[in-house]
Design a protein around this motif. Structure first.
Motif, short mmCIF file in Angstrom:
data_model
loop_
_atom_site.label_atom_id
_atom_site.label_comp_id
_atom_site.label_asym_id
_atom_site.label_seq_id
_atom_site.Cartn_x
_atom_site.Cartn_y
_atom_site.Cartn_z
N ALA A 22 34.76 -1.26 35.65
CA ALA A 22 35.24 -0.05 36.74
C ALA A 22 34.30 1.11 36.91
O ALA A 22 34.45 2.31 36.50
N ASP A 23 33.80 0.93 37.65
CA ASP A 23 32.82 2.16 37.81
C ASP A 23 33.15 1.75 39.94
O ASP A 23 32.87 1.02 40.40
N ASP A 24 32.51 3.38 40.66
CA ASP A 24 32.84 3.30 41.78
C ASP A 24 31.54 3.05 42.84
O ASP A 24 31.19 3.38 43.77
N GLU A 25 30.15 3.05 41.86
CA GLU A 25 28.99 2.77 42.42
C GLU A 25 28.95 1.02 41.66
O GLU A 25 28.45 0.34 41.73
N ILE A 26 29.40 0.84 43.49
CA ILE A 26 28.50 -0.64 43.65
C ILE A 26 27.04 -1.59 43.07
O ILE A 26 27.26 -2.49 42.62
N ASP A 27 26.42 -0.94 42.65
CA ASP A 27 25.15 -1.09 42.70
C ASP A 27 25.25 -1.09 40.95
O ASP A 27 24.85 -2.45 40.77
N ASN A 28 25.75 -0.85 40.65
CA ASN A 28 25.99 -0.35 39.31
C ASN A 28 27.40 -2.20 38.77
O ASN A 28 26.41 -3.00 37.70
N VAL A 29 27.93 -1.58 39.63
CA VAL A 29 28.74 -2.83 38.71
C VAL A 29 28.12 -4.84 39.13
O VAL A 29 28.11 -5.28 38.44
N ASP B 83 34.63 3.86 34.23
CA ASP B 83 33.12 4.84 34.84
C ASP B 83 34.50 6.13 34.61
O ASP B 83 35.16 6.03 34.67
N ILE B 84 33.81 7.67 34.05
CA ILE B 84 35.10 9.08 34.43
C ILE B 84 35.34 8.88 35.49
O ILE B 84 35.84 9.39 35.88
N MET B 85 33.72 8.89 36.30
CA MET B 85 34.54 9.76 38.00
C MET B 85 33.87 8.64 38.90
O MET B 85 33.46 7.68 39.66
N MET B 86 35.61 8.36 39.52
CA MET B 86 36.26 7.24 40.15
C MET B 86 36.89 8.26 40.87
O MET B 86 37.66 9.13 41.09
N PRO B 87 37.01 7.61 41.99
CA PRO B 87 38.44 7.61 43.10
C PRO B 87 39.78 7.49 42.53
O PRO B 87 39.50 6.69 42.55
#
Length: 351
Positions: free
Chosen positions: A9-16, A54-58
């Motif tokens: 669960a992460d809003d950064e696509i590259d990390n995912v 991830d903590i910072m997500m929309p």
């Protein structure tokens, strides 16, 4: 071997994408979510074995997602590793207080993350096994007490019913009721016998057993039964046979209990597939059927004594199988999908 499912669960696509590739290369299955609301939806839909959050997500941030998980009975025990670029101590403390198992700061070393993932998955497995053993021991004690209290009145019921039947003509309209009482009394008596047998199961591990040969003997004994029930048996045993110290008689009983369940789950015929695999110094035995399957909400109860969805039977078959397998220092797990069949997975460490 069933792969563990990890939710990223992460809003950064590259990390995912990066984590997805690395985790799949390490033998895991993955699902992905890119905001808090989607994360919650995916968790309840797929019930992952572990969550990288991830903590910072929309939508909802990681803290809100974690709080929802820990307040829900179905998801409260899923291990969660928080992923964040925020390294401040208060942020870590907040996540841990809400119930996260671990906290990893970006950028992270993948090998370190992998070690933490494996550690938390192993801890979860050990806790589940301990709970299962404690529950089984408590239920076993309770069963023995119930059986003791029921046996004497049951003997009276069975005896008088038999006498009344001997005095009742075949055309007497009351006779079917007496026959029903007798049938149910016999079923209860069989249940009590099974309870006492379950209680006194004692392993006598005094011989090395060829797993392939043992399974082949069991499969051969079911050839006629399966033929009569329009069930096709498929045998896929590993070419590499292993010898394990075990009580062959009790191990065979455990396997037969599982096979009996599979046959009963295929009243209109189907396929029974028995296979073995050796991976990572572990032996896996799979018993798979194409039967009616088990409801998802019932899966957590299947090893409980007396739990059964069948009209006949005592509901002790899987309980007994679990006790025998655990007595051999093995594990037994069941996966199932309603209307698609059930798979029993038995594993033994070979080290």
């Amino acid at each position: 071997m069933n792969k563990k499912l990890i939710l990223i669960a992460d809003d950064e696509i590259d990390n995912v994408i990066l984590l997805q590739k690395r985790l799949k290369a390490s033998g895991f299955d993955t699902i992905e979510a890119y905001d808090g609301n989607e994360t919650i939806e995916k968790i309840f839909q797929h019930n992952p074995d572990l969550i990288l959050l991830d903590i910072m997500m929309p939508g909802k941030d990681g803290y809100e997602v974690l709080q929802i998980l820990r307040n829900n009975e179905k998801t409260k025990d899923i291990p969660v590793i928080m992923l964040t670029a925020r390294a401040e101590i208060p942020d870590k403390v907040k996540g841990l207080e809400l119930g996260a198992e671990d906290y990893v700061t970006k950028p992270f070393d993948y090998n370190e993350l992998l070690a933490r993932i494996n550690s938390h998955l192993q801890s979860k497995k050990e806790v589940e096994e301990k709970i299962k053993l404690e529950k089984l021991a408590a239920l076993s004690t309770m069963m023995e007490g119930v059986a003791h209290e029921v046996r004497n009145p049951l003997v009276v019921i069975g005896g008088f019913t038999k006498k009344l039947l001997s005095m009742t003509p075949e055309d007497d309209p009351r006779r079917p009721y007496l026959e029903m009482i007798q049938k149910e009394a016999k079923r209860l008596d069989k249940m009590i016998q099974d309870i006492y047998e379950f209680k006194i199961i004692t392993l006598n591990i005094n011989e090395k057993v060829s797993i392939n040969k043992c399974l082949e003997e069991i499969i051969d004994s079911y050839t006629e039964i399966c033929k009569n029930n329009n069930i096709n048996i498929v045998k896929e045993l590993s070419k590499e046979d292993v010898m394990i110290d075990m009580d062959k008689k009790l191990f065979s009983r455990a396997i037969k209990n599982i096979i009996n369940n599979s046959i009963e789950a295929m009243p209109d015929g189907g396929e029974l597939r028995i296979s073995t695999d050796i991976t990572d110094n572990k032996l896996f035995i799979y018993i798979k059927d194409t039967g009616i399957g088990i409801e998802e909400q019932d899966l957590k109860y299947i090893f409980d004594p007396f739990f059964t969805s069948k009209m006949e039977g005592t509901g002790l078959g899987l309980t007994q199988a679990l006790k025998i397998i655990q007595g051999h220092k093995g594990t037994l797990a069941i996966t199932s999908k309603k209307n698609f069949g059930t798979t029993a997975i038995i594993s033994f460490n070979l080290s």
